[in-house]
Design an enzyme around this catalytic site. Structure first.
Site, short mmCIF file in Angstrom:
data_model
loop_
_atom_site.label_atom_id
_atom_site.label_comp_id
_atom_site.label_asym_id
_atom_site.label_seq_id
_atom_site.Cartn_x
_atom_site.Cartn_y
_atom_site.Cartn_z
N CYS A 84 10.22 15.11 -18.36
CA CYS A 84 9.56 14.31 -18.86
C CYS A 84 9.66 12.86 -18.20
CB CYS A 84 9.80 14.38 -20.38
SG CYS A 84 10.32 15.80 -20.84
N ARG B 295 19.95 23.98 -16.23
CA ARG B 295 20.64 23.56 -17.42
C ARG B 295 21.87 24.29 -17.34
NH1 ARG B 295 15.41 23.89 -21.75
NH2 ARG B 295 14.28 22.23 -21.00
N GLN C 127 9.38 25.11 -14.88
CA GLN C 127 8.66 25.11 -16.00
C GLN C 127 7.01 24.55 -15.68
OE1 GLN C 127 10.68 21.58 -18.04
NE2 GLN C 127 11.21 22.91 -19.68
N ASP D 294 5.04 22.43 -16.57
CA ASP D 294 5.18 21.35 -17.54
C ASP D 294 3.84 20.57 -17.42
OD1 ASP D 294 6.55 20.11 -19.50
OD2 ASP D 294 8.19 19.45 -18.33
N HIS E 59 2.16 16.72 -19.53
CA HIS E 59 2.31 15.57 -20.49
C HIS E 59 1.05 14.93 -20.27
CE1 HIS E 59 6.57 16.42 -19.04
NE2 HIS E 59 6.65 16.10 -20.60
N LYS F 22 6.87 19.87 -32.81
CA LYS F 22 6.46 20.64 -31.95
C LYS F 22 5.56 21.87 -32.53
CE LYS F 22 10.30 23.27 -30.27
NZ LYS F 22 11.27 23.40 -29.18
N HIS G 106 3.79 16.63 -24.97
CA HIS G 106 4.39 17.67 -23.90
C HIS G 106 3.78 18.73 -24.03
CE1 HIS G 106 8.17 14.96 -23.71
NE2 HIS G 106 7.60 14.20 -24.93
#
Length: 401
Positions: A98, A127, A145, A147, A149, A229, A275
């Site tokens: 992000c 992580r 991910q 991912d 946005h 979410k 997201h």
């Protein structure tokens, strides 16, 4: 001893990947496994293109001030791998994508004409999970991910949520998942942003979910620290639930990074940030997929789609030409010319998860034909041309997409 249906056992049997102590929580992808990985990535990329996302790439390491501003330094630091550069600055390997996407939007300085602005990335993240929590592909320290946005005006947000939700069912069905459940996760105890911001974000996302026709299971306190979410849960063939897709409404990070766009009257406005991910973690999804299908992946996803098995040396040339024709038309095919019995070749192709075995012997050569044997044992005799057409139709990605 692992169960034979465990994705780790399937990964070994199908020669897809392995894990070892010297790289805890990280995957060694074998050639066949990385091909599967790339096939899934391609399907996600196709969806991104259809929905108007621009694919980007952001750095793996960012300095402490960015993580402080995003709130991760305060709320997520114990899960981040940290290091220092020669100047003594604190840095962290990214656990999320992000803040990197926000940096791109800040450089773009968008106007209302650029919105909604959709960015997507196959973002490799790290992580620092506890060693005892690691579990095959399901819980890793390094994963990718899918991912995305979306930066949009408030009046565009509901349509963006609707577009995302509408596309998910067909997307999951391509992979063999027909049943999808939805949960709404609200504010956690540890969070950024005021109660007023959270009240607005939760009400807007719930309203968008209602307009999309979703019936949500409520999950109090399970939201991200920056916003509520929607979570999309898949049921596998054993009835187990897996949270995969998600879309989150974030009013916090645009404020913390002072994001803005210029509206039609020339005034600066604050965009909303969504997201979204369809799979969440590609690695985790592969684990779910393997267990759901018991290793018998759909033909379009199988790393090896067809094995051509000649019976006797005299059929070897014919088998090679048939395989070459399939390869030319986009199938992933090999020739099993080993001096083994046909029954051995059938067992080995089944163990390798190959959807189709093509048997050719002297009779097939004489008739310019082949015998097709499906993974489930069904057999049929077809002419060369009929067999090529049938296999190409089964194997091409367009059959799924």
């Amino acid at each position: 001893m692992l169960d034979e249906h465990d994705h780790r056992s399937l990964g070994q049997r199908l020669d897809l990947f392995h894990l070892q102590e010297e790289a805890p929580g990280m995957v060694f992808w074998h050639s066949r496994g990385y091909l599967l990985y790339r096939l899934i990535e391609s399907r996600v990329r196709l969806q991104m293109q259809r929905e108007g996302y621009s694919e980007v790439r952001t750095p793996q390491i960012l300095a402490q001030p960015i993580w402080e501003r995003s709130g991760h330094w305060e709320n997520f630091r114990e899960n981040m791998f940290q290091l220092a550069d020669e100047g003594g600055r604190h840095l962290a390997v990214k656990p999320v994508n992000c803040p990197g996407h926000i940096q791109l939007v800040q450089r773009m300085a968008p106007s209302y004409r650029d919105l909604p602005l959709r960015l997507g990335e196959f973002g490799l993240v790290h992580r620092n999970e506890p060693g005892g929590a690691l579990h095959g592909l399901f819980r890793l320290r390094q994963f990718t991910q899918d991912d995305g946005h979306v930066f949009c005006a408030e009046e565009q947000m509901r349509e963006e949520v609707f577009r995302f939700c509408r596309s998910l069912h067909a997307f999951y069905a391509d992979f063999g998942f027909e049943h999808v459940e939805v949960a709404f996760s609200s504010r956690p105890a540890q969070r950024a942003g005021s109660d007023e911001v959270w009240d607005l974000a939760e009400s807007l996302l719930l309203e968008a979910a209602k307009q999309a026709g979703l019936h949500c299971l409520m999950q109090p306190g399970q939201g991200a620290f920056y916003g509520p979410k929607l979570e999309f849960v898949l049921k596998d063939r054993l009835g187990r639930a897996w949270q995969c897709g998600t879309i989150q409404l974030d009013l916090v990070l645009p404020e913390r990074f002072d994001l803005s766009y210029v509206d039609a009257s020339g005034q600066k406005r604050r965009p909303m940030m969504l997201h979204r991910a369809m799979l969440g973690s590609l690695e985790r999804f592969i684990g779910i997929l393997l267990e759901h299908h018991g290793g018998a992946l759909p033909a379009w996803l199988a790393p090896e789609q067809v094995v051509v098995a000649p019976v006797g040396e005299s059929a070897a040339g014919y088998a090679g030409r048939f395989a070459a024709k399939l390869r030319e038309l986009g199938c992933r095919v090999s020739v099993d010319a080993r001096a083994e019995s046909l029954s051995r070749k059938i067992v080995d192709s089944h163990q390798a998860g190959v959807p189709w075995l093509v048997v050719v012997g002297n009779r097939e050569v004489e008739k310019n034909a082949v015998r097709l044997r499906r993974r489930d044992g069904e057999q049929r005799d077809l002419s060369w041309e009929e067999a090529v057409a049938a296999l190409v139709a089964e194997c091409r990605p367009s059959a799924a997409a």
